[in-house]
Scaffold this motif. Structure first.
Motif, PDB file in Angstrom:
ATOM      1  N   LEU A 139       0.858  -1.182   0.000  1.00 32.58           N
ATOM      2  CA  LEU A 139       0.000   0.000   0.000  1.00 32.58           C
ATOM      3  C   LEU A 139       0.893   1.229   0.000  1.00 32.58           C
ATOM      4  CD1 LEU A 139      -2.707  -1.007   2.649  1.00 32.58           C
ATOM      5  CD2 LEU A 139      -2.758  -1.333   0.173  1.00 32.58           C
ATOM      6  N   PHE A 140       0.723   2.103  -1.002  1.00 31.51           N
ATOM      7  CA  PHE A 140       1.555   3.295  -1.068  1.00 31.51           C
ATOM      8  C   PHE A 140       0.706   4.508  -1.396  1.00 31.51           C
ATOM      9  CE2 PHE A 140       1.278   2.122  -5.517  1.00 31.51           C
ATOM     10  CZ  PHE A 140       1.356   3.314  -6.220  1.00 31.51           C
ATOM     11  N   SER A 141       1.284   5.669  -1.206  1.00 30.40           N
ATOM     12  CA  SER A 141       0.634   6.909  -1.618  1.00 30.40           C
ATOM     13  C   SER A 141       1.659   7.762  -2.341  1.00 30.40           C
ATOM     14  CB  SER A 141       0.063   7.667  -0.411  1.00 30.40           C
ATOM     15  OG  SER A 141       1.056   7.909   0.557  1.00 30.40           O
ATOM     16  N   TYR A 142       1.208   8.464  -3.375  1.00 31.26           N
ATOM     17  CA  TYR A 142       2.033   9.375  -4.168  1.00 31.26           C
ATOM     18  C   TYR A 142       2.997   8.631  -5.096  1.00 31.26           C
ATOM     19  CZ  TYR A 142       0.436  11.997  -0.096  1.00 31.26           C
ATOM     20  OH  TYR A 142      -0.315  12.499   0.913  1.00 31.26           O
ATOM     21  N   ALA A 143       3.983   7.926  -4.532  1.00 31.40           N
ATOM     22  CA  ALA A 143       4.978   7.249  -5.361  1.00 31.40           C
ATOM     23  C   ALA A 143       5.610   6.112  -4.573  1.00 31.40           C
ATOM     24  CB  ALA A 143       6.054   8.225  -5.839  1.00 31.40           C
ATOM     25  N   VAL A 144       6.193   5.169  -5.309  1.00 32.16           N
ATOM     26  CA  VAL A 144       6.836   4.032  -4.659  1.00 32.16           C
ATOM     27  C   VAL A 144       7.959   3.535  -5.556  1.00 32.16           C
ATOM     28  CG1 VAL A 144       5.281   2.305  -5.681  1.00 32.16           C
ATOM     29  CG2 VAL A 144       6.394   1.815  -3.492  1.00 32.16           C
ATOM     30  N   ASN A 145       9.021   3.057  -4.944  1.00 29.60           N
ATOM     31  CA  ASN A 145      10.151   2.494  -5.666  1.00 29.60           C
ATOM     32  C   ASN A 145      10.012   0.982  -5.689  1.00 29.60           C
ATOM     33  OD1 ASN A 145      12.523   2.395  -7.061  1.00 29.60           O
ATOM     34  ND2 ASN A 145      13.844   2.877  -5.331  1.00 29.60           N
ATOM     35  N   THR A 146      10.095   0.388  -6.873  1.00 28.81           N
ATOM     36  CA  THR A 146       9.892  -1.047  -7.022  1.00 28.81           C
ATOM     37  C   THR A 146      11.036  -1.651  -7.829  1.00 28.81           C
ATOM     38  OG1 THR A 146       8.755  -1.183  -9.170  1.00 28.81           O
ATOM     39  CG2 THR A 146       7.462  -0.398  -7.291  1.00 28.81           C
ATOM     40  N   ALA A 147      11.039  -2.962  -7.930  1.00 29.02           N
ATOM     41  CA  ALA A 147      12.030  -3.631  -8.772  1.00 29.02           C
ATOM     42  C   ALA A 147      11.784  -3.353 -10.248  1.00 29.02           C
ATOM     43  CB  ALA A 147      12.015  -5.132  -8.507  1.00 29.02           C
ATOM     44  N   CYS A 148      10.616  -2.787 -10.568  1.00 30.20           N
ATOM     45  CA  CYS A 148      10.303  -2.383 -11.942  1.00 30.20           C
ATOM     46  C   CYS A 148      10.604  -0.907 -12.166  1.00 30.20           C
ATOM     47  CB  CYS A 148       8.834  -2.651 -12.241  1.00 30.20           C
ATOM     48  SG  CYS A 148       8.382  -4.398 -12.186  1.00 30.20           S
ATOM     49  N   GLY A 149      11.102  -0.223 -11.158  1.00 30.88           N
ATOM     50  CA  GLY A 149      11.389   1.202 -11.264  1.00 30.88           C
ATOM     51  C   GLY A 149      10.468   2.009 -10.372  1.00 30.88           C
ATOM     52  N   MET A 150      10.547   3.323 -10.501  1.00 34.69           N
ATOM     53  CA  MET A 150       9.702   4.207  -9.718  1.00 34.69           C
ATOM     54  C   MET A 150       8.324   4.302 -10.356  1.00 34.69           C
ATOM     55  SD  MET A 150       9.568   6.183  -7.028  1.00 34.69           S
ATOM     56  CE  MET A 150      11.276   6.587  -6.631  1.00 34.69           C
ATOM     57  N   ALA A 151       7.279   4.231  -9.533  1.00 34.87           N
ATOM     58  CA  ALA A 151       5.905   4.365 -10.013  1.00 34.87           C
ATOM     59  C   ALA A 151       5.180   5.382  -9.152  1.00 34.87           C
ATOM     60  CB  ALA A 151       5.189   3.016  -9.955  1.00 34.87           C
ATOM     61  N   ASN A 152       4.190   6.041  -9.742  1.00 32.88           N
ATOM     62  CA  ASN A 152       3.396   6.991  -8.978  1.00 32.88           C
ATOM     63  C   ASN A 152       1.920   6.681  -9.128  1.00 32.88           C
ATOM     64  OD1 ASN A 152       2.584   8.045 -11.478  1.00 32.88           O
ATOM     65  ND2 ASN A 152       4.154   9.636 -11.457  1.00 32.88           N
ATOM     66  N   GLN A 153       1.078   7.589  -8.598  1.00 33.23           N
ATOM     67  CA  GLN A 153      -0.360   7.369  -8.597  1.00 33.23           C
ATOM     68  C   GLN A 153      -0.921   7.141  -9.993  1.00 33.23           C
ATOM     69  OE1 GLN A 153      -1.451  11.013  -6.601  1.00 33.23           O
ATOM     70  NE2 GLN A 153      -2.139   9.903  -4.788  1.00 33.23           N
ATOM     71  N   ALA A 154      -0.312   7.781 -10.996  1.00 34.30           N
ATOM     72  CA  ALA A 154      -0.867   7.717 -12.349  1.00 34.30           C
ATOM     73  C   ALA A 154      -0.856   6.306 -12.919  1.00 34.30           C
ATOM     74  CB  ALA A 154      -0.094   8.654 -13.277  1.00 34.30           C
ATOM     75  N   VAL A 155      -0.014   5.437 -12.391  1.00 36.27           N
ATOM     76  CA  VAL A 155       0.083   4.077 -12.919  1.00 36.27           C
ATOM     77  C   VAL A 155      -1.144   3.249 -12.553  1.00 36.27           C
ATOM     78  CG1 VAL A 155       1.441   1.953 -12.860  1.00 36.27           C
ATOM     79  CG2 VAL A 155       2.589   4.163 -12.852  1.00 36.27           C
ATOM     80  N   GLY A 156      -1.750   3.532 -11.410  1.00 41.69           N
ATOM     81  CA  GLY A 156      -2.842   2.699 -10.943  1.00 41.69           C
ATOM     82  C   GLY A 156      -2.315   1.423 -10.314  1.00 41.69           C
ATOM     83  N   PRO A 157      -3.177   0.520  -9.862  1.00 36.46           N
ATOM     84  CA  PRO A 157      -2.736  -0.749  -9.282  1.00 36.46           C
ATOM     85  C   PRO A 157      -1.922  -1.549 -10.294  1.00 36.46           C
ATOM     86  CG  PRO A 157      -5.046  -0.356  -8.831  1.00 36.46           C
ATOM     87  CD  PRO A 157      -4.633   0.665  -9.832  1.00 36.46           C
ATOM     88  N   PHE A 158      -0.875  -2.206  -9.839  1.00 33.86           N
ATOM     89  CA  PHE A 158      -0.065  -2.994 -10.767  1.00 33.86           C
ATOM     90  C   PHE A 158       0.655  -4.118 -10.040  1.00 33.86           C
ATOM     91  CE2 PHE A 158       2.716   0.364  -9.214  1.00 33.86           C
ATOM     92  CZ  PHE A 158       3.951  -0.225  -9.048  1.00 33.86           C
ATOM     93  N   TYR A 159       1.070  -5.086 -10.832  1.00 38.68           N
ATOM     94  CA  TYR A 159       1.890  -6.190 -10.344  1.00 38.68           C
ATOM     95  C   TYR A 159       3.256  -6.070 -10.981  1.00 38.68           C
ATOM     96  CZ  TYR A 159       3.806 -10.907  -9.894  1.00 38.68           C
ATOM     97  OH  TYR A 159       4.616 -11.973  -9.625  1.00 38.68           O
ATOM     98  N   CYS A 160       4.293  -6.186 -10.157  1.00 40.51           N
ATOM     99  CA  CYS A 160       5.663  -6.101 -10.649  1.00 40.51           C
ATOM    100  C   CYS A 160       6.297  -7.492 -10.610  1.00 40.51           C
ATOM    101  CB  CYS A 160       6.476  -5.132  -9.796  1.00 40.51           C
ATOM    102  SG  CYS A 160       8.241  -5.104 -10.220  1.00 40.51           S
ATOM    103  N   PRO A 161       6.597  -8.073 -11.765  1.00 44.02           N
ATOM    104  CA  PRO A 161       7.236  -9.398 -11.777  1.00 44.02           C
ATOM    105  C   PRO A 161       8.630  -9.382 -11.167  1.00 44.02           C
ATOM    106  CG  PRO A 161       6.323  -8.845 -13.930  1.00 44.02           C
ATOM    107  CD  PRO A 161       6.302  -7.592 -13.119  1.00 44.02           C
ATOM    108  N   GLY A 162       9.302  -8.217 -11.194  1.00 48.27           N
ATOM    109  CA  GLY A 162      10.672  -8.152 -10.693  1.00 48.27           C
ATOM    110  C   GLY A 162      10.792  -8.466  -9.219  1.00 48.27           C
ATOM    111  N   ASP A 163       9.816  -8.025  -8.429  1.00 47.00           N
ATOM    112  CA  ASP A 163       9.849  -8.337  -6.997  1.00 47.00           C
ATOM    113  C   ASP A 163       8.646  -9.162  -6.550  1.00 47.00           C
ATOM    114  OD1 ASP A 163       7.785  -6.459  -6.927  1.00 47.00           O
ATOM    115  OD2 ASP A 163       9.089  -4.845  -6.256  1.00 47.00           O
ATOM    116  N   LYS A 164       7.769  -9.494  -7.530  1.00 46.56           N
ATOM    117  CA  LYS A 164       6.596 -10.326  -7.272  1.00 46.56           C
ATOM    118  C   LYS A 164       5.722  -9.742  -6.169  1.00 46.56           C
ATOM    119  CE  LYS A 164       8.914 -14.476  -8.973  1.00 46.56           C
ATOM    120  NZ  LYS A 164       8.423 -14.203 -10.326  1.00 46.56           N
TER     121      LYS A 164
END
Length: 314
Positions: A139-164
């Motif tokens: 659960l994040f707000s505004y932005a989050v750093n993932t194994a797929c890179g940085m994501a923000n609110q505009a991306v919407g819910p997503f699944y990142c295969p890099g960190d599962k």
């Protein structure tokens, strides 16, 4: 969605890295599409394709930002961004312990929903002689750093295969209702979360590898992947009671919430709303009718074997 009051929740399946400082929370920011991050790119262990459906992105329909495209070195899950200062880390463990808590709190309802979805897939995999590996929801707000890179609110819910992991900014659900015309409601949330876990199942089964570079178009591999995730969401909904987290099957009005959410984020619906025209060659998720259809196939059958969108017509 009536939880069993005595059901034991497992908040450890959730990572809460939301900032608690000033700034817009619910109802703020742009929105995206369920299933935003589903396809690994750049080889094994690489990044993933994030579909941005923010206000600016709608005119191009699909944007792959440089820092999410796999062109930059990818971080491992251990290098993910720590919780922001003041984030309610550990709060869920104290507040979300039983199904009764899930009936009283949106956060705890998310915990219970995730618990039920993963309990179902653990059972389903075991019945087929496989082992299900759980995935956490962040659960994040505004932005989050993932194994797929940085994501923000505009991306919407997503699944990142890099960190599962499944990533979720709860403000998306306000956007889904306000800007995309969905009915909203608790089961609309459950559908979106179950869709993202459908991508995790595809990742575990190797289904994502069937897409390759076929990522756009009415019958593309990307569309087939998304429709299968919708079907998997319906399969969970059919089997949710047997996971022990709910007291009774979902009502038709709750199922209608899911169907409304699915229709709201159909490619044709979004294109028509934002550009006034429909371009099937730019489809990435499927039409509103297809998304409703495949959720319904999963829900009515309760059988993941009926979700083969790759060898049958869609």
């Amino acid at each position: 969605m009536q939880f069993d009051d005595d059901a034991r929740l497992d908040p450890s399946q959730i990572e809460d890295v939301r900032a608690s400082g000033p700034g817009p929370r619910r109802g703020g920011g742009g929105g995206g599409l369920p299933g935003g991050c589903a396809l690994p790119i750049g080889g094994k262990g690489g990044g993933c394709l994030l579909l941005l459906i923010g206000v600016a992105a709608l005119f191009l329909f699909q944007i792959i930002p440089t820092n999410l495209s796999g062109d930059e070195p990818q971080r491992t899950p251990q290098q993910s961004l720590p919780a922001p200062q003041g984030a309610p880390t550990g709060n869920l463990a104290a507040r979300c312990q039983t199904g009764a808590d899930a009936d009283q709190s949106e956060d705890c309802r998310i915990v219970g929903t995730v618990n039920s979805i993963q309990a179902y897939w653990k059972q389903a995999f075991a019945e087929r002689g496989r082992t299900y590996t759980p995935a956490k929801t962040v659960l994040f707000s505004y932005a989050v750093n993932t194994a797929c890179g940085m994501a923000n609110q505009a991306v919407g819910p997503f699944y990142c295969p890099g960190d599962k992991k499944v990533y979720l900014d709860l403000s998306f659900f306000d956007t889904l209702q306000r800007d995309f015309g969905a009915k909203g409601g608790p089961f609309a949330q459950a559908y979106v979360i179950a869709h993202e876990y459908g991508h995790h199942v595809q990742d575990l089964l190797g289904t994502m590898n069937r897409v390759g570079d076929d990522r756009q178009g009415a019958t593309s591999g990307a569309v087939r992947l998304e429709l299968q995730a919708d079907c998997y969401a319906g399969v969970w909904a059919n089997n949710a009671v047997r996971t022990g987290f709910y007291t009774q099957p979902f009502s038709q009005s709750e199922i209608d919430e899911a169907l409304s959410a699915a229709a709201a984020v159909g490619d044709d619906s979004i294109q028509r709303r934002t550009t006034g025209m429909v371009r099937p060659d730019a489809f990435t998720h499927g039409t509103s009718e297809q998304r409703e259809k495949w959720f319904s196939i999963g829900y009515e059958s309760g059988n993941p074997g009926r979700c083969d969108t790759f060898t049958r017509g869609i």
